[in-house]
Design a protein around this motif. Structure first.
Motif, PDB file in Angstrom:
ATOM      1  N   LEU A 197       0.812  -1.224   0.000  1.00  0.00           N
ATOM      2  CA  LEU A 197       0.000   0.000   0.000  1.00  0.00           C
ATOM      3  C   LEU A 197       0.846   1.276   0.000  1.00  0.00           C
ATOM      4  CD1 LEU A 197      -2.745  -0.978   2.632  1.00  0.00           C
ATOM      5  CD2 LEU A 197      -2.913  -1.048   0.125  1.00  0.00           C
ATOM      6  N   ILE A 198       2.103   1.137   0.393  1.00  0.00           N
ATOM      7  CA  ILE A 198       2.956   2.338   0.508  1.00  0.00           C
ATOM      8  C   ILE A 198       3.372   2.802  -0.889  1.00  0.00           C
ATOM      9  CG2 ILE A 198       5.127   3.246   1.459  1.00  0.00           C
ATOM     10  CD1 ILE A 198       3.103   2.512   3.629  1.00  0.00           C
ATOM     11  N   PRO A 199       3.068   4.055  -1.241  1.00  0.00           N
ATOM     12  CA  PRO A 199       3.380   4.551  -2.589  1.00  0.00           C
ATOM     13  C   PRO A 199       4.878   4.845  -2.750  1.00  0.00           C
ATOM     14  CG  PRO A 199       2.469   6.316  -1.263  1.00  0.00           C
ATOM     15  CD  PRO A 199       2.447   5.086  -0.393  1.00  0.00           C
ATOM     16  N   ASP A 200       5.310   5.028  -3.983  1.00  0.00           N
ATOM     17  CA  ASP A 200       6.719   5.335  -4.253  1.00  0.00           C
ATOM     18  C   ASP A 200       7.087   6.765  -3.867  1.00  0.00           C
ATOM     19  OD1 ASP A 200       7.035   2.831  -5.277  1.00  0.00           O
ATOM     20  OD2 ASP A 200       6.700   3.454  -7.361  1.00  0.00           O
ATOM     21  N   SER A 201       6.084   7.616  -3.824  1.00  0.00           N
ATOM     22  CA  SER A 201       6.357   9.002  -3.433  1.00  0.00           C
ATOM     23  C   SER A 201       5.085   9.673  -2.935  1.00  0.00           C
ATOM     24  CB  SER A 201       6.941   9.789  -4.606  1.00  0.00           C
ATOM     25  OG  SER A 201       5.965   9.939  -5.614  1.00  0.00           O
ATOM     26  N   ILE A 202       5.275  10.702  -2.135  1.00  0.00           N
ATOM     27  CA  ILE A 202       4.176  11.541  -1.644  1.00  0.00           C
ATOM     28  C   ILE A 202       4.644  12.979  -1.813  1.00  0.00           C
ATOM     29  CG2 ILE A 202       2.911  12.308   0.411  1.00  0.00           C
ATOM     30  CD1 ILE A 202       3.186   9.426   1.479  1.00  0.00           C
ATOM     31  N   ASN A 203       3.818  13.818  -2.451  1.00  0.00           N
ATOM     32  CA  ASN A 203       4.206  15.225  -2.682  1.00  0.00           C
ATOM     33  C   ASN A 203       5.603  15.331  -3.303  1.00  0.00           C
ATOM     34  OD1 ASN A 203       1.938  15.699  -1.138  1.00  0.00           O
ATOM     35  ND2 ASN A 203       3.075  16.312   0.696  1.00  0.00           N
ATOM     36  N   ASP A 204       5.942  14.475  -4.235  1.00  0.00           N
ATOM     37  CA  ASP A 204       7.266  14.491  -4.873  1.00  0.00           C
ATOM     38  C   ASP A 204       8.407  14.077  -3.948  1.00  0.00           C
ATOM     39  OD1 ASP A 204       6.383  15.173  -7.397  1.00  0.00           O
ATOM     40  OD2 ASP A 204       6.443  17.328  -6.944  1.00  0.00           O
ATOM     41  N   VAL A 205       8.073  13.616  -2.743  1.00  0.00           N
ATOM     42  CA  VAL A 205       9.106  13.097  -1.844  1.00  0.00           C
ATOM     43  C   VAL A 205       9.106  11.576  -1.997  1.00  0.00           C
ATOM     44  CG1 VAL A 205       9.829  12.835   0.568  1.00  0.00           C
ATOM     45  CG2 VAL A 205       8.808  14.991  -0.219  1.00  0.00           C
ATOM     46  N   SER A 206      10.256  11.016  -2.365  1.00  0.00           N
ATOM     47  CA  SER A 206      10.305   9.572  -2.588  1.00  0.00           C
ATOM     48  C   SER A 206      10.129   8.804  -1.284  1.00  0.00           C
ATOM     49  CB  SER A 206      11.653   9.192  -3.223  1.00  0.00           C
ATOM     50  OG  SER A 206      12.703   9.513  -2.325  1.00  0.00           O
ATOM     51  N   ILE A 207       9.532   7.614  -1.399  1.00  0.00           N
ATOM     52  CA  ILE A 207       9.411   6.698  -0.260  1.00  0.00           C
ATOM     53  C   ILE A 207      10.122   5.413  -0.683  1.00  0.00           C
ATOM     54  CG2 ILE A 207       7.855   5.529   1.332  1.00  0.00           C
ATOM     55  CD1 ILE A 207       7.127   8.392   1.366  1.00  0.00           C
ATOM     56  N   THR A 208      11.099   4.978   0.100  1.00  0.00           N
ATOM     57  CA  THR A 208      11.931   3.847  -0.320  1.00  0.00           C
ATOM     58  C   THR A 208      11.975   2.760   0.743  1.00  0.00           C
ATOM     59  OG1 THR A 208      13.351   5.495  -1.397  1.00  0.00           O
ATOM     60  CG2 THR A 208      14.197   3.230  -1.241  1.00  0.00           C
ATOM     61  N   LYS A 209      11.733   1.540   0.299  1.00  0.00           N
ATOM     62  CA  LYS A 209      11.894   0.381   1.194  1.00  0.00           C
ATOM     63  C   LYS A 209      13.387   0.118   1.336  1.00  0.00           C
ATOM     64  CE  LYS A 209      11.137  -4.622   1.031  1.00  0.00           C
ATOM     65  NZ  LYS A 209      10.380  -5.720   0.394  1.00  0.00           N
ATOM     66  N   ILE A 210      13.875   0.015   2.569  1.00  0.00           N
ATOM     67  CA  ILE A 210      15.319  -0.198   2.747  1.00  0.00           C
ATOM     68  C   ILE A 210      15.660  -1.452   3.536  1.00  0.00           C
ATOM     69  CG2 ILE A 210      15.964   2.252   2.568  1.00  0.00           C
ATOM     70  CD1 ILE A 210      16.221   2.154   5.701  1.00  0.00           C
ATOM     71  N   GLY A 211      14.664  -2.113   4.129  1.00  0.00           N
ATOM     72  CA  GLY A 211      14.996  -3.308   4.905  1.00  0.00           C
ATOM     73  C   GLY A 211      13.853  -3.715   5.797  1.00  0.00           C
ATOM     74  N   ARG A 212      14.180  -4.345   6.923  1.00  0.00           N
ATOM     75  CA  ARG A 212      13.121  -4.806   7.826  1.00  0.00           C
ATOM     76  C   ARG A 212      13.626  -4.904   9.251  1.00  0.00           C
ATOM     77  NH1 ARG A 212      13.001 -10.435   8.974  1.00  0.00           N
ATOM     78  NH2 ARG A 212      14.946 -11.391   8.278  1.00  0.00           N
ATOM     79  N   LEU A 213      12.679  -4.925  10.176  1.00  0.00           N
ATOM     80  CA  LEU A 213      13.012  -5.219  11.571  1.00  0.00           C
ATOM     81  C   LEU A 213      13.165  -6.727  11.725  1.00  0.00           C
ATOM     82  CD1 LEU A 213      10.560  -2.806  13.457  1.00  0.00           C
ATOM     83  CD2 LEU A 213      13.025  -2.518  13.103  1.00  0.00           C
ATOM     84  N   THR A 214      13.994  -7.137  12.658  1.00  0.00           N
ATOM     85  CA  THR A 214      14.245  -8.569  12.864  1.00  0.00           C
ATOM     86  C   THR A 214      14.046  -8.935  14.334  1.00  0.00           C
ATOM     87  OG1 THR A 214      16.580  -8.146  13.280  1.00  0.00           O
ATOM     88  CG2 THR A 214      15.963  -8.678  11.012  1.00  0.00           C
ATOM     89  N   GLU A 215      13.791 -10.217  14.530  1.00  0.00           N
ATOM     90  CA  GLU A 215      13.649 -10.698  15.903  1.00  0.00           C
ATOM     91  C   GLU A 215      15.023 -10.700  16.585  1.00  0.00           C
ATOM     92  OE1 GLU A 215      10.923 -13.793  16.128  1.00  0.00           O
ATOM     93  OE2 GLU A 215      10.885 -13.721  18.337  1.00  0.00           O
ATOM     94  N   LYS A 216      16.038 -11.125  15.794  1.00  0.00           N
ATOM     95  CA  LYS A 216      17.401 -11.179  16.323  1.00  0.00           C
ATOM     96  C   LYS A 216      17.913  -9.753  16.537  1.00  0.00           C
ATOM     97  CE  LYS A 216      21.759 -13.544  15.484  1.00  0.00           C
ATOM     98  NZ  LYS A 216      22.601 -14.224  14.504  1.00  0.00           N
ATOM     99  N   LYS A 217      18.471  -9.516  17.709  1.00  0.00           N
ATOM    100  CA  LYS A 217      18.853  -8.132  18.036  1.00  0.00           C
ATOM    101  C   LYS A 217      20.228  -7.774  17.506  1.00  0.00           C
ATOM    102  CE  LYS A 217      15.699  -7.704  21.755  1.00  0.00           C
ATOM    103  NZ  LYS A 217      15.424  -9.135  21.924  1.00  0.00           N
TER     104      LYS A 217
END
Lengths: 295, 295
Positions: free
Chosen positions: A268-288
Motif C-alpha cells: 500500500l505504501i506509494p513510491d512518493s508523496i508530494n514528490d518526496v520519494s518513499i523507499t523500502k530499505i529493509g526490515r526489523l528482525t527478531e534477532k537483536k
C-alpha cells in the motif's frame, strides 16, 4: 562484499548515554496525564477526549550544529525550528505553538533578526504561532526552541511499537545534508500525515543523527534488530564521503522519516508523496543485531 | 531627600529592547486559541472550558546568570527551574510539565547530574514532571527550561490590567539575591494562589530584573505610572550596596511578586502568607512617571 554489523558513529559518547539512562530513571512521571515522558521524539500528554498534546525541545549551538560565519543566520533559524517540527512529524502530529530562546553576544541585533526571519518563514509554512521566548547574552550563539503540537489519539505513532519482520521505509534521500539541506529542509509533517492516512506505521522516528544511529534507536525501543539492504538506501547526490552509503548511515541532519509497516500492508505504501520519494530499505528482525546487507 | 525619577539600570540595552519590539510586531498570533503571545510572564492558550494553558521558557547562561565554579551546580539547576516556576506564579497558575535543555562541555556528567538534582528536587516540591529535553555540547554552560502549567480562567492575572490608584504590594524582601537567595529561592506559587483567593490582584509580575525595571514593565503594560515610597521597600538584610534601597531597586534576581490591588480591597491583604511578608510599597498613577518618593 560481506554483510557488516552497523556501528553508530554519532551518539557513541558514553557520557551522554549514561546521563540519559540516569535521567530516564530519575524522571519517571507522577502525573496520570503524562502518557510518555523522556524516550521518544516528543513527550505525550493526555489533552482532550480525542487528542494528545505533544511537547518537544531541541537546541542548535554554534560550533556543534552549525558554524556561524559559514552559514546564513536565516538558515540557522530555519534549522532551529525545523528540527523541532521534524520531531512532531515523527509522532504523526501537527505543530501549533513555539517559544524561542536565543543566546548571543550583545549588539548583534541584525544577526538576531535574520535568525528570527528564518524561524518565522518556516513557522508560517506550518501555521505555527511564536508565542514567547527570551533573549539572553551568551558568549556562544545558541537557539533553543520549544514546540507544542497535537495529534489525534488514533494517529499517534511511537518509535517503540515496531514488530519483527515489519518493513522499513525512508522518505527522501539520505546523506546529503552536510552541504546545504540541513539549513533549508522541509520537515515531513504533510508526508507523515499522508502515510498515516494510507496505513499507520507500526513505528516511526525522524533521522537526525544518521540512519545507523536512528534505526538502532527505533529497533532497540521496539525490542528488535534490523537488516538494511545497502543497495536500497536512497543516497543523496550531495553525499560527500568516498563511500556514499557511509554519508547516509553516519552523517546525520537529514530530517527525513524512517518508519516500519507490517508486511501485509507493504504494497500500500506509494513510491512518493508530494514528490518526496518513499523507499523500502529493509526490515526489523527478531534477532537483536543491526545488519547492513550487501548483495 | 528629594523624590527621584526611577531609571532601570538593567534592560537598558537598547539593542534588546529594539529586538523585542520588532518581535512583538512580527509574532502576532494567527490561531484563535492563543489568548496572549509575547508580552507577559507566560503565553496563554485557551485549553478547556474552565482553564488556560500557560507556556513559558527561561534560560540561565554561565557568566551571565551565574558563574560556574563559584556556585554549586545544584544551585544552578534550582535557579534554572525556579525562574520558570516564578513566571507561572505571576500569572496565578500551577506548573505541570517541564522540558530541560542543557548545553555543556563533554565529559562533565558529574556536574550535569548535580544540575539535574537541583532541578529535580525543586520539581518535586511543586509536583512538576520532567517530560523531555536534551543534552548538547556547548563551549558555554547553559540550562534552558520550558515549563507548561494551567490556570483557572477566573484566576488568570496579567501584568497589563492595573488601574491608576491601585495599591502596589510585594512579597518577601528585596535586594538580597546577589549573595545566595537566587540559587535557593522558593517560587511564590502558593502565595500567589492564596492572594488570588483573598482578592484577585488587578495586575501581577514577578521580580526578576529588579523592582525598578519590573514595576516599570507592569506600569507601562497597564498604561500607568507609579509612585514607590522609598522607606516602605522591604529591603533584605543581605542587600549589599551602600544605599541598600538601590540593591532592592536594581540588583534583580529576587523572584518575589509585585502586584496591584484596587484601593477598596487594600485592607483585605494580610501582612504575611506562609511566613512570607506582604508589604505595601506604593501605587499606580495616572501620570506616566516612575517616581521614588522620600518622606
Amino acid at each position: 562484499m560481506k554483510d557488516r554489523e552497523i556501528e553508530n558513529s554519532k551518539n557513541n559518547d558514553m557520557d551522554e548515554q549514561q546521563i540519559i539512562k540516569w535521567l530516564k530513571k530519575h524522571c519517571k512521571p507522577i502525573r496520570d496525564e503524562v502518557i510518555l515522558g523522556i524516550g521518544d521524539d516528543t513527550a505525550v500528554i493526555d489533552y482532550s477526549n480525542d487528542t494528545y498534546l505533544l511537547l518537544t525541545t531541541d537546541v542548535v549551538v554554534d560550533r556543534v550544529h552549525f558554524i556561524s560565519g559559514r552559514v546564513s543566520p536565516y538558515g540557522i533559524g530555519w534549522k532551529a525550528l525545523g528540527v523541532n517540527i521534524s520531531d512532531i512529524a515523527a509522532m504523526g502530529g501537527s505543530p501549533l505553538w513555539a517559544l524561542v530562546s536565543v543566546g548571543m553576544e550583545k549588539n548583534k541585533s541584525d544577526i538576531c533578526k535574520k535568525i528570527y526571519k528564518g524561524i518565522l518563514d518556516l513557522a508560517k509554512q506550518f501555521n505555527i504561532d511564536i508565542v514567547g521566548g527570551n533573549l539572553s547574552r551568551s558568549e556562544v550563539l545558541f537557539i533553543n526552541i520549544f514546540l507544542a503540537g497535537i495529534v489525534k489519539k488514533e494517529d499517534l505513532v511511537l518509535r517503540s511499537t515496531g514488530k519483527p519482520n515489519d518493513i522499513l521505509f525512508v522518505t527522501g534521500t539520505l546523506g546529503g545534508a552536510q552541504k546545504r539541506k540541513q539549513f533549508s529542509f522541509i520537515p515531513r509533517i504533510h508526508e507523515a500525515k499522508k502515510i498515516i492516512e494510507i496505513v499507520k506505521p507500526s513505528a516511526m522516528i525522524d533521522l537526525s543523527d544518521g540512519l545507523a544511529s536512528d534505526a538502532k534507536k527505533l529497533a532497540e525501543a521496539s525490542n528488535c534488530g534490523f537488516e538494511i539492504e545497502a543497495e536500497r538506501i536512497p543516497v543523496s547526490a550531495d553525499a560527500s564521503r568516498k563511500n556514499k552509503i557511509f554519508s547516509a548511515l553516519y552523517d546525520g541532519e537529514d530530517y527525513e522519516l524512517l518508519f516500519a509497516v507490517s508486511p501485509e500492508y507493504e504494497s500500500l505504501i506509494p513510491d512518493s508523496i508530494n514528490d518526496v520519494s518513499i523507499t523500502k530499505i529493509g526490515r526489523l528482525t527478531e534477532k537483536k543485531q543491526f545488519l547492513l546487507r550487501y548483495q
